[in-house]
Motif scaffolding. Sequence first.
Motif, PDB file in Angstrom:
ATOM      1  N   ALA A 124       0.852  -1.193   0.000  1.00  0.00           N
ATOM      2  CA  ALA A 124       0.000   0.000   0.000  1.00  0.00           C
ATOM      3  C   ALA A 124       0.885   1.240   0.000  1.00  0.00           C
ATOM      4  N   GLN A 125       0.782   2.033  -1.057  1.00  0.00           N
ATOM      5  CA  GLN A 125       1.601   3.242  -1.189  1.00  0.00           C
ATOM      6  C   GLN A 125       0.723   4.479  -0.979  1.00  0.00           C
ATOM      7  N   PRO A 126       1.010   5.303   0.029  1.00  0.00           N
ATOM      8  CA  PRO A 126       0.236   6.540   0.213  1.00  0.00           C
ATOM      9  C   PRO A 126       0.393   7.462  -0.995  1.00  0.00           C
ATOM     10  N   LEU A 127      -0.676   8.169  -1.326  1.00  0.00           N
ATOM     11  CA  LEU A 127      -0.653   9.119  -2.425  1.00  0.00           C
ATOM     12  C   LEU A 127      -0.612  10.538  -1.865  1.00  0.00           C
ATOM     13  N   GLY A 128       0.325  11.323  -2.364  1.00  0.00           N
ATOM     14  CA  GLY A 128       0.395  12.722  -1.955  1.00  0.00           C
ATOM     15  C   GLY A 128       1.042  12.953  -0.617  1.00  0.00           C
ATOM     16  N   GLN A 129       1.612  11.923  -0.012  1.00  0.00           N
ATOM     17  CA  GLN A 129       2.308  12.098   1.270  1.00  0.00           C
ATOM     18  C   GLN A 129       3.274  10.938   1.475  1.00  0.00           C
ATOM     19  N   PRO A 130       4.257  11.138   2.359  1.00  0.00           N
ATOM     20  CA  PRO A 130       5.238  10.079   2.591  1.00  0.00           C
ATOM     21  C   PRO A 130       4.607   8.885   3.298  1.00  0.00           C
ATOM     22  N   VAL A 160       1.234   6.223   6.735  1.00  0.00           N
ATOM     23  CA  VAL A 160       0.174   7.119   7.177  1.00  0.00           C
ATOM     24  C   VAL A 160      -0.078   6.837   8.656  1.00  0.00           C
ATOM     25  N   LEU A 161       0.244   7.800   9.504  1.00  0.00           N
ATOM     26  CA  LEU A 161       0.014   7.693  10.946  1.00  0.00           C
ATOM     27  C   LEU A 161      -0.894   8.851  11.349  1.00  0.00           C
ATOM     28  N   GLU A 162      -2.149   8.552  11.634  1.00  0.00           N
ATOM     29  CA  GLU A 162      -3.120   9.596  11.925  1.00  0.00           C
ATOM     30  C   GLU A 162      -4.058   9.148  13.044  1.00  0.00           C
ATOM     31  N   GLN A 163      -4.318  10.047  14.002  1.00  0.00           N
ATOM     32  CA  GLN A 163      -5.421   9.811  14.939  1.00  0.00           C
ATOM     33  C   GLN A 163      -6.657  10.451  14.327  1.00  0.00           C
ATOM     34  N   LEU A 164      -7.654   9.641  14.014  1.00  0.00           N
ATOM     35  CA  LEU A 164      -8.828  10.087  13.270  1.00  0.00           C
ATOM     36  C   LEU A 164      -9.975  10.503  14.184  1.00  0.00           C
ATOM     37  N   LEU A 165     -10.134   9.784  15.269  1.00  0.00           N
ATOM     38  CA  LEU A 165     -11.171  10.055  16.259  1.00  0.00           C
ATOM     39  C   LEU A 165     -10.615   9.667  17.626  1.00  0.00           C
ATOM     40  N   PRO A 166     -11.238  10.097  18.706  1.00  0.00           N
ATOM     41  CA  PRO A 166     -10.786   9.614  20.016  1.00  0.00           C
ATOM     42  C   PRO A 166     -10.782   8.091  20.062  1.00  0.00           C
ATOM     43  N   GLY A 167      -9.618   7.540  20.356  1.00  0.00           N
ATOM     44  CA  GLY A 167      -9.498   6.092  20.445  1.00  0.00           C
ATOM     45  C   GLY A 167      -9.331   5.377  19.121  1.00  0.00           C
ATOM     46  N   LEU A 168      -9.244   6.105  18.003  1.00  0.00           N
ATOM     47  CA  LEU A 168      -9.149   5.472  16.686  1.00  0.00           C
ATOM     48  C   LEU A 168      -7.983   6.064  15.899  1.00  0.00           C
ATOM     49  N   CYS A 169      -7.036   5.205  15.538  1.00  0.00           N
ATOM     50  CA  CYS A 169      -5.862   5.644  14.783  1.00  0.00           C
ATOM     51  C   CYS A 169      -5.686   4.784  13.545  1.00  0.00           C
ATOM     52  N   LEU A 170      -5.102   5.386  12.535  1.00  0.00           N
ATOM     53  CA  LEU A 170      -4.743   4.675  11.305  1.00  0.00           C
ATOM     54  C   LEU A 170      -3.229   4.546  11.245  1.00  0.00           C
ATOM     55  N   MET A 171      -2.769   3.309  11.058  1.00  0.00           N
ATOM     56  CA  MET A 171      -1.344   3.026  10.880  1.00  0.00           C
ATOM     57  C   MET A 171      -1.232   2.124   9.665  1.00  0.00           C
ATOM     58  N   ALA A 172      -1.012   2.685   8.503  1.00  0.00           N
ATOM     59  CA  ALA A 172      -1.024   1.893   7.271  1.00  0.00           C
ATOM     60  C   ALA A 172      -0.143   2.562   6.227  1.00  0.00           C
ATOM     61  N   GLY A 173      -0.021   1.884   5.079  1.00  0.00           N
ATOM     62  CA  GLY A 173       0.745   2.458   3.979  1.00  0.00           C
ATOM     63  C   GLY A 173       2.234   2.520   4.248  1.00  0.00           C
ATOM     64  N   HIS A 174       2.787   1.493   4.880  1.00  0.00           N
ATOM     65  CA  HIS A 174       4.234   1.467   5.118  1.00  0.00           C
ATOM     66  C   HIS A 174       5.013   1.183   3.840  1.00  0.00           C
ATOM     67  N   TYR A 175       4.290   0.835   2.794  1.00  0.00           N
ATOM     68  CA  TYR A 175       4.844   0.626   1.461  1.00  0.00           C
ATOM     69  C   TYR A 175       5.919  -0.451   1.486  1.00  0.00           C
ATOM     70  N   ARG A 176       7.163  -0.129   1.188  1.00  0.00           N
ATOM     71  CA  ARG A 176       8.210  -1.151   1.076  1.00  0.00           C
ATOM     72  C   ARG A 176       9.071  -1.249   2.337  1.00  0.00           C
ATOM     73  N   ASN A 177       8.629  -0.597   3.417  1.00  0.00           N
ATOM     74  CA  ASN A 177       9.492  -0.498   4.594  1.00  0.00           C
ATOM     75  C   ASN A 177       8.773  -0.888   5.882  1.00  0.00           C
ATOM     76  N   GLY A 178       7.890  -1.889   5.795  1.00  0.00           N
ATOM     77  CA  GLY A 178       7.140  -2.280   6.979  1.00  0.00           C
ATOM     78  C   GLY A 178       8.009  -2.779   8.115  1.00  0.00           C
ATOM     79  N   ILE A 179       8.984  -3.640   7.794  1.00  0.00           N
ATOM     80  CA  ILE A 179       9.866  -4.171   8.834  1.00  0.00           C
ATOM     81  C   ILE A 179      10.709  -3.061   9.444  1.00  0.00           C
ATOM     82  N   LEU A 180      11.180  -2.147   8.609  1.00  0.00           N
ATOM     83  CA  LEU A 180      12.034  -1.061   9.082  1.00  0.00           C
ATOM     84  C   LEU A 180      11.258  -0.055   9.932  1.00  0.00           C
ATOM     85  N   LEU A 181      10.058   0.308   9.475  1.00  0.00           N
ATOM     86  CA  LEU A 181       9.300   1.376  10.121  1.00  0.00           C
ATOM     87  C   LEU A 181       8.324   0.861  11.180  1.00  0.00           C
TER      88      LEU A 181
END
Length: 263
Positions: free
Chosen positions: A214-220, A223-244
């Motif tokens: 999964a490659q984020p579009l328009g950003q590095p 994708v690390l975002e808190q979207l709502l209280p108690g809800l976060c998105l951690m995705a789009g590590h692209y080719r560096n999941g183990i590293l990041l």
Amino acid sequence: MKCCAEERSKQGIGMEIFNAAALKEQVELGVLPPLSEGLIGGIWSSRDGQLDPTEWMKELLLDGQNNGLKYINSKVSELTQINGSWQLSLEANNKDNEIYDWLMVCAGLESIDLLAPLGLSNTNNLAMQPVLGQALELKLPAGINLQQSINWDGINLVPRPDNHLWLGATLEPGLNQNQAGSIDALKDMQQLNGAAPEWLNQAKVIRHWQGVRAQPLGQPAPVLEQLLPGLCLMAGHYRNGILLGPASAMWAATIINEGNRDN
């Protein structure tokens, strides 16, 4: 690049910039196998290592379970907000009856579809595209001693036991997991875009596989975002999941600790 090498040296992480002569010397010493003609330079990091991602994930899961992690092997089909907390709908048994204070959505390309029913206003900024990647496991010819991973113009050559080599991966945007990768892209990768040394051309293909990142579009990435209280998105590590991955976990821990203090 020189500044980068100096900074890493200060951190106790060796990194050297090698010109063609220095690389030739490494080949003569047997540290590197014969390299392609016309090579003008490279970066050498003697302390670089590797992780087997499958074994690493198994050990992480085992360690988590030994420390109280509850593991449910089921696909999440829906997220429901209940009085500021969260409940999951699971395909295996319809509902997980537990209520959670925090959810970290790490579902790759399916993350946005999972979040869409919540009516979030900022998911348009979280778009990701599939990028298919093909990889090969090769058996190297006798006498080739490859001890360190090599990155050649974005292509990784990773030594494995028994004189095997992992070679990957192609970059094929827009292809999902149900589509076959390009034969031409695989051939170009195997030949290092025409620069493969003879020992690599002679290597025998043992295994071929493909997967989608999964490659984020328009950003590095990621994708690390808190979207709502108690809800976060951690995705789009692209080719560096183990590293990041470890840094993402630290980010999540910080968000949770700060949120719990505020409450």
